[in-house]
Design an enzyme around this catalytic site. Structure first.
Site, PDB file in Angstrom:
ATOM      1  N   ALA A  68     -14.620   1.294   5.713  1.00 14.21           N
ATOM      2  CA  ALA A  68     -13.439   2.108   4.912  1.00 14.21           C
ATOM      3  C   ALA A  68     -13.118   1.510   3.648  1.00 14.21           C
ATOM      4  CB  ALA A  68     -12.132   2.151   5.569  1.00 14.21           C
ATOM      5  N   ASN A 183      -5.110   3.845  10.324  1.00 17.77           N
ATOM      6  CA  ASN A 183      -4.918   2.496   9.506  1.00 17.77           C
ATOM      7  C   ASN A 183      -3.701   2.117   9.349  1.00 17.77           C
ATOM      8  OD1 ASN A 183      -5.231   0.509   7.857  1.00 17.77           O
ATOM      9  ND2 ASN A 183      -6.113   1.415   6.023  1.00 17.77           N
ATOM     10  N   ASN A 188      -1.504  -3.362   1.309  1.00 15.31           N
ATOM     11  CA  ASN A 188      -1.217  -3.045  -0.150  1.00 15.31           C
ATOM     12  C   ASN A 188      -0.371  -1.675  -0.281  1.00 15.31           C
ATOM     13  OD1 ASN A 188      -3.227  -5.084  -1.189  1.00 15.31           O
ATOM     14  ND2 ASN A 188      -4.684  -3.678  -0.602  1.00 15.31           N
ATOM     15  N   THR A 189       0.067  -1.319   0.930  1.00 14.45           N
ATOM     16  CA  THR A 189       1.072  -0.278   0.800  1.00 14.45           C
ATOM     17  C   THR A 189       2.298  -0.905   1.217  1.00 14.45           C
ATOM     18  OG1 THR A 189      -0.429   1.588   0.943  1.00 14.45           O
ATOM     19  CG2 THR A 189       1.805   2.046   1.790  1.00 14.45           C
TER      20      THR A 189
END
Ligand code: FMN
Length: 364
Positions: A68, A183, A188-189
């Protein structure tokens, strides 16, 4: 191919910004994807030999997949099969279109064959992705291998609303792909990793399964930074929420020590580390998951796979399939073929007839 790429092509590519090169590469592959004959020609040179795997009721022509993040917006769907991959995972996609973090957000640590990224799920949103997939299908350019979709959470959606965000994406994409990956492991979020908590993940999976009449395989992608205890808690959801498998692993927030100032500069960036330095930890996670589930839960192994030996390490630790991202950046487009050829050679030298016989054979 890989020598030409490493010695002649890669040094030129690496003089430019990583995301610029990524964008240009996807652009070229998108162009290739629209030309069926060229795809077939590419496949003559780069296509991998057969090494079939049956899993989730799907037939994988070989066990090496695209990870991904490489094709977030499904721009080059036919190209990945042409490049020899046995399956591809598109996305990560979120319900809301979003720009991701400010650039620069991809950093190479070349001496370590690693990447640090903080993309932050830049993507055009689930509905746009659904449109792209429908287009590839209607053009009759759909690849002859299983296609998965990586589902992320929109940045503007709160953790409390996360399940609904995943559910919406899943519902518009459900009939357009072969399997789905939840996911909850991208660093990174903001706060996304908290969704790996058992109760939060349970809520997301319940929302997806309540809308999963076609019975699509739903997998969960885990972070390499989870403790074994936290992984075991996720495993408690496998039966109740019908998790088809795990993808192990995403990028790591850990940084190995380094004395090289160029590497130290990349490592000092916020984000997830992928590539060579991730290999061993991701294999450890695979081995643990395989042992705990007594080999009954399919695992897709990802993290630092650069050659057949790395793939073999993951398979014998318990991975039924493997994926590559950073390896492609460093080794070039012949990588899937090289790995599959190497795996076939290993299987015959060990006297195995099928890949499934090697899965987890060195897990204990
Ligand atoms: C630039 C970049 C973007 C990524 N985007 C995603 C993503 O959207 N969703 C996801 O689950 N993993 C994403 N990943 C993680 C990869 O799929 C993979 O799990 C990780 O990089 C480890 O494999 P590798 O060492 O072969 O790169 C991304 C990785 C990179 C380098």
């Amino acid at each position: 191919m890989s020598w030409v790429y490493r010695k002649l092509i890669r040094p030129v590519l690496f003089t430019n910004d990583a995301e610029v090169i990524h964008g240009r590469t996807i652009h070229k592959l998108a162009w290739l994807s629209r030309h069926e004959r060229l795809c077939r020609a590419a496949n003559i040179f780069l296509g991998a030999p057969e090494l079939p795997v049956e899993l989730f009721g799907l037939r994988f022509p070989n066990p090496v997949g695209l990870a991904a993040g490489m094709d977030k917006n499904a721009e080059a769907v036919p190209a990945w099969a042409a490049l020899g991959f046995g399956f591809s995972e598109l996305g990560g996609v979120t319900w809301h279109a979003q720009p991701g973090n400010p650039r620069p957000r991809i950093f190479r640590a070349i001496p370590e064959q690693a990447i640090v990224n903080r993309m932050g799920f830049n993507n055009e949103g689930a509905e746009e992705l659904a449109g792209k997939l429908t287009k590839w299908r209607s053009l009759k350019l759909w690849p002859q291998h299983p296609v998965g979709i990586n589902l992320g959470k929109s940045k503007i959606t709160t953790l409390g609303e996360a399940a609904e965000d995943y559910r919406r994406s899943f519902c518009v994409l459900r009939d357009l792909a072969d399997f789905f990956v939840v996911n909850v492991s991208s660093p990174n979020t903001p706060n996304l990793l908290q969704l790996q908590d058992k109760s939060a993940l349970d809520e997301i999976l319940a929302a997806l399964q309540a809308n999963n009449q076609p019975g699509k395989p739903i997998l969960v992608k885990v972070a390499p930074d989870l403790t074994f205890e936290a992984l075991d808690e996720i495993l408690e959801l496998v039966g109740p929420r019908n998790i088809a498998g795990l993808v192990a692993t995403n990028t790591t927030i850990a940084r190995p020590p380094t004395a090289d100032p160029r590497v130290a500069r990349a490592y000092s960036e916020t984000g997830g580390l992928s590539g060579r330095p991730l290999r061993a930890r991701s294999t450890e996670v695979i081995r643990h998951l395989h042992r705990q589930t007594k080999g009954r839960l399919p695992i897709i192994g990802v993290g630092g796979v650069f050659n057949a030996e790395d793939a073999w390490e993951k398979i014998t630790a318990g991975a039924a399939l493997v994926q590559v991202y950073t390896g492609m950046v460093y080794e070039g487009p012949g990588l899937a073929k090289t790995i599959v050829q190497g795996l076939r050679a290993r299987l015959s030298s060990q006297g195995f007839g099928r890949l499934s016989q090697a899965v987890g054979c060195q897990a204990n």
